[in-house]
Design a protein around this motif. Structure first.
Motif, PDB file in Angstrom:
ATOM      1  N   ALA A  94       0.752  -1.013  -0.324  1.00  0.00           N
ATOM      2  CA  ALA A  94       0.064   0.259  -0.191  1.00  0.00           C
ATOM      3  C   ALA A  94       0.807   0.938  -0.138  1.00  0.00           C
ATOM      4  CB  ALA A  94      -0.859  -0.368   0.869  1.00  0.00           C
ATOM      5  N   ALA A  95       0.445   2.646  -1.546  1.00  0.00           N
ATOM      6  CA  ALA A  95       1.237   3.315  -1.020  1.00  0.00           C
ATOM      7  C   ALA A  95       0.974   4.550  -2.063  1.00  0.00           C
ATOM      8  CB  ALA A  95       2.767   3.084  -1.785  1.00  0.00           C
ATOM      9  N   GLY A  96       1.405   4.962  -2.057  1.00  0.00           N
ATOM     10  CA  GLY A  96       0.572   6.339  -2.686  1.00  0.00           C
ATOM     11  C   GLY A  96       1.343   6.398  -3.924  1.00  0.00           C
ATOM     12  N   SER A  97       3.121   5.885  -4.177  1.00  0.00           N
ATOM     13  CA  SER A  97       3.571   6.197  -5.458  1.00  0.00           C
ATOM     14  C   SER A  97       4.246   5.005  -5.688  1.00  0.00           C
ATOM     15  CB  SER A  97       4.116   7.610  -5.734  1.00  0.00           C
ATOM     16  OG  SER A  97       5.457   7.177  -4.590  1.00  0.00           O
ATOM     17  N   PHE A  98       4.021   3.567  -6.679  1.00  0.00           N
ATOM     18  CA  PHE A  98       5.479   2.668  -6.826  1.00  0.00           C
ATOM     19  C   PHE A  98       6.454   3.451  -7.425  1.00  0.00           C
ATOM     20  CE2 PHE A  98       1.669   1.218  -5.705  1.00  0.00           C
ATOM     21  CZ  PHE A  98       1.817   0.443  -4.848  1.00  0.00           C
ATOM     22  N   GLY A  99       7.586   2.434  -8.040  1.00  0.00           N
ATOM     23  CA  GLY A  99       9.024   2.279  -8.192  1.00  0.00           C
ATOM     24  C   GLY A  99       8.696   2.206  -9.396  1.00  0.00           C
ATOM     25  N   GLY A 134       3.690  -4.899 -14.431  1.00  0.00           N
ATOM     26  CA  GLY A 134       2.667  -4.871 -15.634  1.00  0.00           C
ATOM     27  C   GLY A 134       0.781  -3.657 -15.627  1.00  0.00           C
ATOM     28  N   PHE A 135       1.795  -2.093 -14.645  1.00  0.00           N
ATOM     29  CA  PHE A 135       0.564  -1.818 -14.226  1.00  0.00           C
ATOM     30  C   PHE A 135       0.973  -0.707 -14.279  1.00  0.00           C
ATOM     31  CE2 PHE A 135       2.497  -2.112 -10.403  1.00  0.00           C
ATOM     32  CZ  PHE A 135       2.382  -0.801  -9.466  1.00  0.00           C
ATOM     33  N   GLU A 136       0.421   0.751 -14.545  1.00  0.00           N
ATOM     34  CA  GLU A 136       0.793   2.257 -13.896  1.00  0.00           C
ATOM     35  C   GLU A 136      -0.064   3.111 -12.587  1.00  0.00           C
ATOM     36  OE1 GLU A 136       2.681   4.355 -14.785  1.00  0.00           O
ATOM     37  OE2 GLU A 136       3.174   2.820 -16.196  1.00  0.00           O
ATOM     38  N   SER A 137       0.728   3.467 -12.217  1.00  0.00           N
ATOM     39  CA  SER A 137       0.141   4.626 -10.909  1.00  0.00           C
ATOM     40  C   SER A 137       0.104   5.721 -10.810  1.00  0.00           C
ATOM     41  CB  SER A 137       0.210   3.995  -9.547  1.00  0.00           C
ATOM     42  OG  SER A 137       1.796   4.273  -9.358  1.00  0.00           O
ATOM     43  N   SER A 138      -1.320   6.594 -10.828  1.00  0.00           N
ATOM     44  CA  SER A 138      -1.058   8.134 -10.804  1.00  0.00           C
ATOM     45  C   SER A 138      -0.502   8.354  -9.484  1.00  0.00           C
ATOM     46  CB  SER A 138      -2.711   8.554 -11.128  1.00  0.00           C
ATOM     47  OG  SER A 138      -3.741   8.628  -9.065  1.00  0.00           O
ATOM     48  N   TYR A 139      -0.115  10.235  -9.759  1.00  0.00           N
ATOM     49  CA  TYR A 139       0.968   9.684  -8.236  1.00  0.00           C
ATOM     50  C   TYR A 139      -0.209  11.605  -7.569  1.00  0.00           C
ATOM     51  CZ  TYR A 139       3.674  12.519  -4.845  1.00  0.00           C
ATOM     52  OH  TYR A 139       4.406  12.980  -3.658  1.00  0.00           O
ATOM     53  N   SER A 140      -0.357  11.987  -6.464  1.00  0.00           N
ATOM     54  CA  SER A 140      -1.051  13.205  -5.299  1.00  0.00           C
ATOM     55  C   SER A 140      -0.446  13.715  -4.815  1.00  0.00           C
ATOM     56  CB  SER A 140      -2.404  12.890  -5.534  1.00  0.00           C
ATOM     57  OG  SER A 140      -3.611  13.893  -5.003  1.00  0.00           O
ATOM     58  N   TYR A 141       0.002  14.402  -4.898  1.00  0.00           N
ATOM     59  CA  TYR A 141       0.939  15.323  -2.794  1.00  0.00           C
ATOM     60  C   TYR A 141      -0.467  15.242  -2.096  1.00  0.00           C
ATOM     61  CZ  TYR A 141       3.011  17.792   0.689  1.00  0.00           C
ATOM     62  OH  TYR A 141       4.295  17.958   1.289  1.00  0.00           O
ATOM     63  N   THR A 173      -5.429   8.661  -5.856  1.00  0.00           N
ATOM     64  CA  THR A 173      -4.439   7.831  -6.333  1.00  0.00           C
ATOM     65  C   THR A 173      -5.033   6.905  -6.345  1.00  0.00           C
ATOM     66  OG1 THR A 173      -3.340   7.201  -4.700  1.00  0.00           O
ATOM     67  CG2 THR A 173      -2.221   9.200  -5.287  1.00  0.00           C
ATOM     68  N   TYR A 174      -4.777   5.812  -8.149  1.00  0.00           N
ATOM     69  CA  TYR A 174      -5.295   5.126  -8.782  1.00  0.00           C
ATOM     70  C   TYR A 174      -4.681   4.506  -9.162  1.00  0.00           C
ATOM     71  CZ  TYR A 174      -6.212   8.363 -12.052  1.00  0.00           C
ATOM     72  OH  TYR A 174      -6.113   9.929 -12.654  1.00  0.00           O
ATOM     73  N   PHE A 175      -4.862   3.305 -10.115  1.00  0.00           N
ATOM     74  CA  PHE A 175      -3.994   2.222 -10.659  1.00  0.00           C
ATOM     75  C   PHE A 175      -5.081   2.409 -12.357  1.00  0.00           C
ATOM     76  CE2 PHE A 175      -3.807   0.235  -6.755  1.00  0.00           C
ATOM     77  CZ  PHE A 175      -2.495   0.630  -6.862  1.00  0.00           C
ATOM     78  N   TRP A 176      -4.011   2.017 -13.159  1.00  0.00           N
ATOM     79  CA  TRP A 176      -4.751   2.031 -14.479  1.00  0.00           C
ATOM     80  C   TRP A 176      -3.775   0.353 -15.462  1.00  0.00           C
ATOM     81  CZ3 TRP A 176      -2.374   6.499 -14.016  1.00  0.00           C
ATOM     82  CH2 TRP A 176      -1.599   6.832 -14.597  1.00  0.00           C
ATOM     83  N   ALA A 177      -4.636   0.203 -16.236  1.00  0.00           N
ATOM     84  CA  ALA A 177      -3.478  -0.206 -17.755  1.00  0.00           C
ATOM     85  C   ALA A 177      -4.707  -1.124 -18.706  1.00  0.00           C
ATOM     86  CB  ALA A 177      -2.737  -1.753 -17.004  1.00  0.00           C
ATOM     87  N   ASP A 178      -3.756  -0.878 -19.432  1.00  0.00           N
ATOM     88  CA  ASP A 178      -5.184  -1.448 -21.310  1.00  0.00           C
ATOM     89  C   ASP A 178      -6.112  -2.984 -20.803  1.00  0.00           C
ATOM     90  OD1 ASP A 178      -6.184   1.070 -21.259  1.00  0.00           O
ATOM     91  OD2 ASP A 178      -4.402   0.893 -23.214  1.00  0.00           O
ATOM     92  N   VAL A 212      -1.092  -8.028  -3.627  1.00  0.00           N
ATOM     93  CA  VAL A 212      -2.383  -6.894  -3.261  1.00  0.00           C
ATOM     94  C   VAL A 212      -1.673  -6.068  -4.030  1.00  0.00           C
ATOM     95  CG1 VAL A 212      -3.998  -6.112  -2.314  1.00  0.00           C
ATOM     96  CG2 VAL A 212      -3.857  -8.678  -1.830  1.00  0.00           C
ATOM     97  N   LEU A 213      -2.156  -4.647  -4.523  1.00  0.00           N
ATOM     98  CA  LEU A 213      -1.675  -3.709  -5.000  1.00  0.00           C
ATOM     99  C   LEU A 213      -2.612  -2.558  -3.706  1.00  0.00           C
ATOM    100  CD1 LEU A 213      -0.031  -3.573  -8.210  1.00  0.00           C
ATOM    101  CD2 LEU A 213       1.135  -4.273  -5.889  1.00  0.00           C
ATOM    102  N   VAL A 214      -2.574  -1.336  -3.450  1.00  0.00           N
ATOM    103  CA  VAL A 214      -3.459  -0.710  -2.982  1.00  0.00           C
ATOM    104  C   VAL A 214      -2.540   1.115  -2.984  1.00  0.00           C
ATOM    105  CG1 VAL A 214      -4.669  -0.277  -1.221  1.00  0.00           C
ATOM    106  CG2 VAL A 214      -4.356  -2.355  -0.942  1.00  0.00           C
ATOM    107  N   SER A 215      -3.448   1.370  -3.484  1.00  0.00           N
ATOM    108  CA  SER A 215      -3.007   3.075  -3.615  1.00  0.00           C
ATOM    109  C   SER A 215      -3.478   4.371  -2.876  1.00  0.00           C
ATOM    110  CB  SER A 215      -3.721   3.388  -5.157  1.00  0.00           C
ATOM    111  OG  SER A 215      -4.487   3.654  -5.490  1.00  0.00           O
TER     112      SER A 215
END
Length: 421
Positions: A111-116, A124-131, A173-178, A224-227
């Motif tokens: 669980a993190a606000g941003s991932f490396g 194989g995922f992408e995530s947004s970032y919000s301060y 923050t959230y994830f996305w990937a087609d 399990v990934l949590v944003s």
């Protein structure tokens, strides 16, 4: 001696009074996210860890080991590994250890606000970032504005679909990937102008449903990934009935002992490297530290008494200025050098005009403007000022001897001009 004793008693009484008042004052909350095990502030994890330790039947513990160290532990018992952090940037060694534990059957929750970037490319995922801004969060919460909704879309056979409501700052923050092979556990809705992966051809009123929690099977285990890491803090588990959402996420790594590692928190490294942490953990060293502090305090109390010493006799400094002026005046009187005395007075006179009214009387080419400026500032006649300065210049720049009367007249005239400024 008696006065010194009463002074010491007064200081000690004042300190005790201030200590009692400070203990009774309401505690000020610190809204900076730390995820610390001992942090009882809103965004620490003291309440969260205590709740899980008393609620999870298979056991719960907090460790400071890295994923690599946990992966190296020789154990046949499967475990659940949980990592909470504001920014989680794992190294190549950590990612390999993470995948190795999941491969052999461990369950991992990140669980993190941003991932490396390395972890994103591997899974194989992408995530947004919000301060996260604590000041904005407090203003929004105190304004009683509406909350954002998170929709649970996991396995309906285990948990029915349900909507949970959080402040926007906690779930921005959230994830996305087609082509994402992961299973969505929870999602939220965002407008097209908020979606960072949108194209220009999409209308601005388009609504996207983006995941905020996903599950990825890996080997015999699960990742399990949590944003939204802030919902795992003290504030998150005490915010109405949203603790139900937290336990739904934890159920995916449940059924086994769960270990939360603090190795990837920014503050954790500072705590572990402090030598006092070890001192306070050992009873003999802890009492030695207390004894040393008490000795220092007693030393300060007993040496704070005023010790009488000889008071030196300080003579009033003599004023030699008048004597010096008499000496210089006698030298000029004996030499009869009246022109040199006028010359030194003129230098002081010119400097005073430059400083006070920005006029340079030593600049002959600018005489007309200078004389007018002096007349305006002093209220004297321009002709008188012009006549005086042109009369005194030969004395200043030449070697013409002058009488005592002329010297007095020149000096009095310069004093008169300066006094009228």
């Amino acid at each position: 001696m008696k006065g010194s004793r009463w002074f010491t008693i007064g200081i000690v009484a004042f300190l005790l009074l201030m200590f009692a008042v400070e203990c009774r004052l309401p505690k000020k909350f610190v809204w900076t996210p730390t995820f610390g095990h001992r942090d009882k502030q809103p965004f620490g994890c003291h309440v969260f860890d205590e709740l899980l330790a008393s609620s999870l039947p298979d056991g719960y513990s907090v460790s400071g080991e890295t994923l690599y160290r946990l992966e190296q532990e020789d154990t046949v018992t499967r475990r659940g590994i949980m990592v909470l952090a504001g920014n989680l940037h794992l190294s190549d060694t950590d990612v390999r250890a993470l995948l190795g534990m999941a491969e052999r059957g461990d369950k991992v929750l990140l669980a993190a606000g941003s991932f490396g970037r390395l972890l994103k490319d591997t899974l194989g995922f992408e995530s947004s970032y919000s301060y996260f801004n604590p000041a904005d969060f407090k203003r929004y919460a105190s304004s009683l504005l509406s909350r954002d909704s998170l929709h649970w879309v996991g396995d309906s056979a285990v948990y029915p679909a349900r909507t949970f409501y959080f402040y926007p700052q906690l779930c921005s923050t959230y994830f996305w990937a087609d082509s994402l092979p992961m299973k969505r556990l929870a999602e939220r809705t965002v407008m097209a102008d908020e979606f960072v992966h949108q194209t220009d051809s999409v209308p601005s009123d388009t609504v996207y449903r983006v995941p905020v929690a996903m599950s990825c099977p890996w080997g015999k285990g699960e990742i399990v990934l949590v944003s939204t890491p802030l919902i795992f803090t003290n504030y998150g588990v005490l915010d109405k009935d949203n603790v139900t959402y937290v336990f739904r996420l934890l159920s995916h790594i449940g059924g086994v002992p769960i270990i939360r590692t603090e190795a990837y928190m920014e503050e954790a490294g500072q705590v572990r490297t402090s030598p006092f942490r070890y001192f306070l953990s050992q009873k003999p060293l802890r009492w030695a530290l207390y004894l040393a502090l008490a000795s220092v305090l007693l030393f300060m109390i007993f040496t704070a008494r005023r010790r009488q010493r000889a008071i030196p006799v300080i003579r009033e400094p003599e004023n030699k200025s008048l004597e010096f002026m008499e000496l210089i005046g006698t030298l000029y009187y004996q030499k009869k050098d009246h022109a040199d005395l006028v010359r030194k007075k003129y230098l002081y006179f010119a400097e005073e005009l430059r400083r006070e009214i920005q006029v340079d009387v030593e600049e002959v080419a600018d005489d007309e403007r200078s004389f007018d400026r002096i007349a305006q500032k002093t209220g004297m006649e321009v002709s008188g000022i012009s006549h005086f300065i042109r009369e005194v210049r030969p004395v200043i720049y030449g070697a013409h001897p002058i009488s005592v009367e002329q010297m007095k007249r020149y000096i009095d005239k310069m004093n008169e001009i300066i006094s009228h400024i």
